[in-house]
Enzyme design. Structure first.
Site, mmCIF file in Angstrom:
data_model
loop_
_atom_site.group_PDB
_atom_site.id
_atom_site.type_symbol
_atom_site.label_atom_id
_atom_site.label_comp_id
_atom_site.label_asym_id
_atom_site.label_seq_id
_atom_site.Cartn_x
_atom_site.Cartn_y
_atom_site.Cartn_z
ATOM 1 N N HIS A 186 0.610 -127.889 21.310
ATOM 2 C CA HIS A 186 0.534 -129.163 22.041
ATOM 3 C C HIS A 186 -0.484 -130.104 21.377
ATOM 4 O O HIS A 186 -1.567 -130.354 21.912
ATOM 5 C CB HIS A 186 0.131 -128.852 23.479
ATOM 6 C CG HIS A 186 0.358 -129.948 24.462
ATOM 7 N ND1 HIS A 186 0.364 -131.270 24.126
ATOM 8 C CD2 HIS A 186 0.586 -129.900 25.809
ATOM 9 C CE1 HIS A 186 0.569 -132.002 25.211
ATOM 10 N NE2 HIS A 186 0.714 -131.183 26.247
ATOM 11 N N GLU A 292 4.398 -132.546 18.873
ATOM 12 C CA GLU A 292 4.160 -131.139 19.149
ATOM 13 C C GLU A 292 5.304 -130.266 18.635
ATOM 14 O O GLU A 292 6.439 -130.413 19.064
ATOM 15 C CB GLU A 292 4.005 -130.941 20.659
ATOM 16 C CG GLU A 292 3.114 -132.000 21.313
ATOM 17 C CD GLU A 292 3.249 -132.015 22.822
ATOM 18 O OE1 GLU A 292 3.455 -130.936 23.409
ATOM 19 O OE2 GLU A 292 3.157 -133.096 23.413
#
Length: 316
Positions: A186, A292
């Site tokens: 992330h 991500e």
């Protein structure tokens, strides 16, 4: 004295070793820091194995970290590179992970530093440092085990080089029962001005628009961020083809994936940023963009003894 025609010459003086990559461990703060002789640095918390800082040789920060991020282990860290596992978001319809908190437990678990390795050259042109972190089912709390009772181990590696930052993950099913999971790196990238940013490399890719009722769409052109954006792309190109982030036409980041088929692009924009207590400053959305790498659109099933490997390399 006999004159020897082939006298041994004096031994050359051993040259001094070049500066070496350094690794420091702060046990009190649970932080591992590494630096290269050329000035690049990275900081990782054992809490979540979250990368919270990555700087180039000039000291410029490459990751965005919320000013309100909790670094004491009290909650998931807002910013840096948290690890999402074994579920992306929440999955109420997926029985095995339906009871888990948002984005699973990897980002809120304490990891172990397994080891470090370095490479150097006389000219320092290829010096790097690699840090390995581990998490296993044995190290989870009983509460987490009750929610997700599978036997697994994970090795997460962070490699700092002069060219960029690489993060890779190996997830192994050590149990006797198959399980399904998702994984995502992330990554919050720091940028100067979101209004000048474009993302290329995802043209022609299908994506799920989570802001628009999870509708399935197709990306026809370069991505510009002008409002809240939350999309899960499955690129039509090979993962080795870079996703490039530019600002005013100049490349600021390139993300190359390995074994991770999906790319999430996220920016909360104004209203979403205001609604998140740990997102500070509230106009910080202007200075960040999440690109991500992950495997999250579907579930990856691991039979007993099987392993999943994936990673990303971010350069600038």
């Amino acid at each position: 004295m006999v004159d020897r025609p082939n006298k041994p010459t004096a031994l050359a003086t051993t040259p001094g070793l070049p500066p070496q990559p350094q690794v420091n461990i702060s046990h009190d703060a649970g932080r591992v820091s590494a630096s290269l002789p050329t000035g690049e640095t990275v900081d990782i918390l054992l809490y979540g194995a979250t990368v919270i800082s990555w700087k180039d040789r000039a000291g410029n920060e490459k990751l965005w970290l919320s000013e309100a991020a909790k670094l004491d282990g009290s909650k998931a860290i807002r910013g840096g590179i948290p690890i999402v596992f074994p579920v992306f978001g929440q999955a109420p319809d997926h029985a095995a992970t339906s009871k888990l908190p948002q984005h699973g437990f990897a980002r809120t678990s304490r990891w172990e530093l397994l080891g470090k390795s370095t490479s150097e050259s006389a000219g320092m042109s290829d010096s790097s440092v690699k840090l390995d972190f581990g998490l296993s089912s044995a190290s989870l709390s009983d509460d987490v085990k009750a929610l997700w009772p599978y036997t697994f181990s994970i090795i997460y590696s962070v490699t700092l080089s002069q060219e960029g930052l690489a993060t890779s993950i190996v997830i192994t099913n050590d149990g006797e029962e198959a399980f399904e999971s998702q994984v995502l790196l992330h990554t919050y990238l720091r940028i100067e001005d979101i209004t000048t940013v474009s993302v290329t490399g995802l043209e022609g890719s299908a994506y799920i628009d989570k802001v628009d009722g999870a509708k399935l769409k197709s990306q026809s052109s370069t991505i510009s961020i002008t409002q809240e954006t939350d999309r899960v792309y499955t690129p039509s190109t090979d993962p080795s083809q870079p996703v490039v982030i530019t600002s005013n036409g100049e490349q600021v980041f390139s993300v190359v994936r390995d074994g991770l088929r999906d790319v999430v692009v996220w920016n909360p924009w104004t209203d979403k940023a205001m609604s998140m207590p740990d997102f500070e400053p509230k106009d910080g959305y202007k200075n960040m963009l999440c690109v991500e790498a992950g495997s999250v659109r579907d579930w990856t099933k691991l039979e007993p003894g099987e392993a999943f490997e994936g990673g990303q390399t971010i350069s600038y």
